[in-house]
Design a protein around this motif. Structure first.
Motif, PDB file in Angstrom:
ATOM      1  N   MET A 235       0.646  -1.251  -0.072  1.00 46.60           N
ATOM      2  CA  MET A 235      -0.123   0.028   0.025  1.00 46.60           C
ATOM      3  C   MET A 235       0.892   1.343  -0.023  1.00 46.60           C
ATOM      4  O   MET A 235       2.172   1.266   0.156  1.00 46.60           O
ATOM      5  CB  MET A 235      -0.862  -0.038   1.229  1.00 46.60           C
ATOM      6  CG  MET A 235      -0.399   0.048   2.480  1.00 46.60           C
ATOM      7  SD  MET A 235      -1.404   0.241   3.770  1.00 46.60           S
ATOM      8  CE  MET A 235      -1.953   1.800   3.817  1.00 46.60           C
ATOM      9  N   ARG A 236       0.078   2.311  -0.233  1.00 51.78           N
ATOM     10  CA  ARG A 236       0.806   3.601  -0.460  1.00 51.78           C
ATOM     11  C   ARG A 236       0.545   4.579   0.860  1.00 51.78           C
ATOM     12  O   ARG A 236      -0.651   4.633   1.276  1.00 51.78           O
ATOM     13  CB  ARG A 236       0.449   4.528  -1.612  1.00 51.78           C
ATOM     14  CG  ARG A 236       1.366   5.804  -1.853  1.00 51.78           C
ATOM     15  CD  ARG A 236       0.651   6.329  -2.949  1.00 51.78           C
ATOM     16  NE  ARG A 236       1.791   7.264  -3.470  1.00 51.78           N
ATOM     17  CZ  ARG A 236       2.221   7.493  -4.339  1.00 51.78           C
ATOM     18  NH1 ARG A 236       1.929   6.481  -5.588  1.00 51.78           N
ATOM     19  NH2 ARG A 236       3.018   8.651  -4.945  1.00 51.78           N
ATOM     20  N   THR A 237       1.631   4.959   1.569  1.00 49.38           N
ATOM     21  CA  THR A 237       1.324   6.047   2.867  1.00 49.38           C
ATOM     22  C   THR A 237       2.361   7.265   2.444  1.00 49.38           C
ATOM     23  O   THR A 237       2.952   7.358   1.444  1.00 49.38           O
ATOM     24  CB  THR A 237       1.845   5.570   4.114  1.00 49.38           C
ATOM     25  OG1 THR A 237       3.510   5.490   4.047  1.00 49.38           O
ATOM     26  CG2 THR A 237       1.403   4.002   4.291  1.00 49.38           C
ATOM     27  N   ASN A 238       1.842   8.326   3.051  1.00 47.35           N
ATOM     28  CA  ASN A 238       2.822   9.730   2.984  1.00 47.35           C
ATOM     29  C   ASN A 238       4.000   9.407   3.624  1.00 47.35           C
ATOM     30  O   ASN A 238       4.140   8.181   4.296  1.00 47.35           O
ATOM     31  CB  ASN A 238       2.059  10.751   3.420  1.00 47.35           C
ATOM     32  CG  ASN A 238       1.903  10.754   5.066  1.00 47.35           C
ATOM     33  OD1 ASN A 238       2.149  10.023   5.790  1.00 47.35           O
ATOM     34  ND2 ASN A 238       1.010  11.800   5.276  1.00 47.35           N
ATOM     35  N   ALA A 239       4.941  10.273   3.698  1.00 43.45           N
ATOM     36  CA  ALA A 239       6.213  10.090   4.375  1.00 43.45           C
ATOM     37  C   ALA A 239       6.299   9.826   6.056  1.00 43.45           C
ATOM     38  O   ALA A 239       6.871   9.493   6.641  1.00 43.45           O
ATOM     39  CB  ALA A 239       7.079  11.417   4.114  1.00 43.45           C
ATOM     40  N   ASP A 240       5.019  10.302   6.648  1.00 43.82           N
ATOM     41  CA  ASP A 240       4.863   9.852   8.199  1.00 43.82           C
ATOM     42  C   ASP A 240       4.024   8.619   8.294  1.00 43.82           C
ATOM     43  O   ASP A 240       3.811   8.102   9.441  1.00 43.82           O
ATOM     44  CB  ASP A 240       3.914  11.157   8.566  1.00 43.82           C
ATOM     45  CG  ASP A 240       4.820  12.489   8.591  1.00 43.82           C
ATOM     46  OD1 ASP A 240       5.811  12.313   8.875  1.00 43.82           O
ATOM     47  OD2 ASP A 240       4.352  13.341   8.279  1.00 43.82           O
TER      48      ASP A 240
END
Lengths: 203, 203, 203, 203
Positions: free
Chosen positions: D59-64
């Motif tokens: 899956m994709r997450t932001n940098a946090d």
């Protein structure tokens, strides 16, 4: 008769691939044979890579291990001959050269005792874990006729072992067919591994 | 219903190949079962090579482990029956016979304690490494009804174990599906290996 | 001549896959070479993954290990050069970096003695198990010309070893062909494993 | 951008198969991530079998480490986030859960020292065997934000480690690409195995 030989040879070739996958025939070690209906043997020639045997690496000898042509059978042919003469019901003899068997054979004094394993029931005549079997260890000897006589002498006075070790040199094991003998190897190697593991912890 | 049996049988066949690749069913050891919707079992017959099961090596019994035909289910069928009766949510029972489990079961006194491993979280009801679980070790017994009663007695007075060992004889483990049970085997074998490794270093 | 190089290169590529499958070239360790008819070498370039070598990862140097183009041969090229100069019959040199060899090389004092193994007969000039061979262990050195001189000095005063270890750094081994050298690796790794196993039990 | 994510995801899937073949992600352990050009992460979801990842398991997450949809990233996402923030050149983080790392992390006191191995040169900034590196061991903690702060605190005051262990819980390791990180895992696992082997012999 030719077909009988070829079928047996292809079983030995397959057994070699199986044992090589388990690292039990390092370098060109190991040798295998099967008995034909007339008592002749199909046996591996000397020096071949046992993991990649070719049909021409399996030769025919008489029941005394004598070649019918100019090819030279495995140096240890007489050990196969001794087993077939001792046990008339045996149709396959496999010599495997595993790490566990090699080390255990060097550490053991005269024999290895295997006790209280459920897997003992894999062997003929054993129907409970609550027993023990003895695997004799013979000293290694480059004089194979002399080594064969030593094995024979042991078998005359002891109850029939299911296999034997040669010090620093793996083990011999036998059965009614190549397939049955491979199952015995599987069980024996497992038990040798258990014994070595316990020695690593307890000594 | 036939289709249900066949699907379950093919999962057991696949599990056997998986476990054989990890050397966890040496010789013809191990046995596997699954529960059908009506409570019947699909279970391996005695003596088959668990790494190369054929559809005819999986038979059907009732919930008490009684055959519907003349085939004989695994000698240890009653151990499967005990688990299904004890844990209604369980739909698969696998008996694996690994080297690590065999040796650990012979060295342990009554039970194996597994503590402080992240992988404990693989088991149902465990959500932290900061705990310990106990895997009981039962003495081996060729009298399977007696052994099943011994297991049953333990489970009546102790909190439910996630698996149990039989001395010199591998372990039984169970789950809601064959797939889930294979994951438990993977985790359990890893933890048994860790324990043995530590005993090799620290004893 | 180009065909000769390509055939040798493909044997080295295959050897790399073989050794990687046995975990003997971890990360990008190991290096391999073969000798061409005119004395030139085919040798792996620095840094490649030895389990998945590509034709462009094998380069040609002269008999002194000097590149014909701008590519840089393995940092340890001079160790290969030393062996070919010392043993004119040698046509392949393989450097394998196994776990067993690495640990044994750190524990051994100056050399490893291998005795009473049937598998000793795998090596040239050995026709009995009733003997011993010495595998020297050289201290590791990032100064390869200096290390090569150290090896050379050893070989001037000792009888020819069949291989040597570098401390914390695997072993070098050689033979008349790539295939023969792979058989020697198989035998040597087996013997190193036996030695380590015995040290685990007896120390 | 979608293509960038898919390429990275397929590298993580391939890495999972590679590590599973080496028994380094037992049960559903392990987690993997890669960094995208804009700083987002591609990271494994919780609970998947890391040896058989599907595209939907990445899956994709932001940098946090915050999800863009309702899927939940790996419980240990913040450990990945900490590494990317600490080391701007890092584009891949792999968490492997090997037997050797697990046992060594439980036996070590605070850190593992690796010294005098040629294979140390596999790591960035190391150009000789004649050195030592320290791999810190952090206590395991189910409170991941707290564990991430502990790691971060260590890195503020110590020189950058090439990897770290969590007690009873495998190791984290990172690099400029998934491929490079896999090479570091290969080298690190080899060195952990060497250390454990020596402890088995010498203690």
């Amino acid at each position: 008769m030719n077909q009988e030989f070829e079928q047996l040879a292809s079983q030995l070739i397959e057994a070699g691939g199986n044992l090589a996958a388990k690292s039990m025939v390092p370098a060109t070690s190991g040798n295998f044979s099967g008995k034909l209906a007339n008592g002749d043997m199909a046996i591996t020639v000397s020096g071949a890579d046992k993991g990649y045997l070719l049909p021409e690496n399996i030769m025919r000898t008489n029941a005394d291990g004598e070649s019918y042509d100019r090819r030279v059978p495995s140096a240890e042919t007489l050990l196969h001959v001794q087993i077939y003469k001792q046990f008339p019901h045996v149709n396959a003899v496999l010599h495997a050269h595993s790490l566990n068997a090699t080390v255990l054979s060097q550490l053991a004094q005269g024999h290895v005792v295997l006790a209280n394993y459920e897997l003992l029931k894999a062997f003929p005549g054993v129907d409970t874990h609550d027993t023990q079997i003895e695997i004799p260890v013979f000293g290694n000897d480059q004089n194979i006729p002399r080594l064969a006589r030593q094995v024979d002498k042991y078998m005359q006075v002891h109850s029939a072992p299911v296999a034997y070790l040669i010090a620093g040199h793996g083990f011999y094991i036998w059965g009614r067919s190549v397939r049955e003998t491979l199952i015995y190897i599987d069980a024996m190697e497992f038990l040798f591994s258990c014994e070595l593991m316990k020695r690593r912890i307890m000594q």
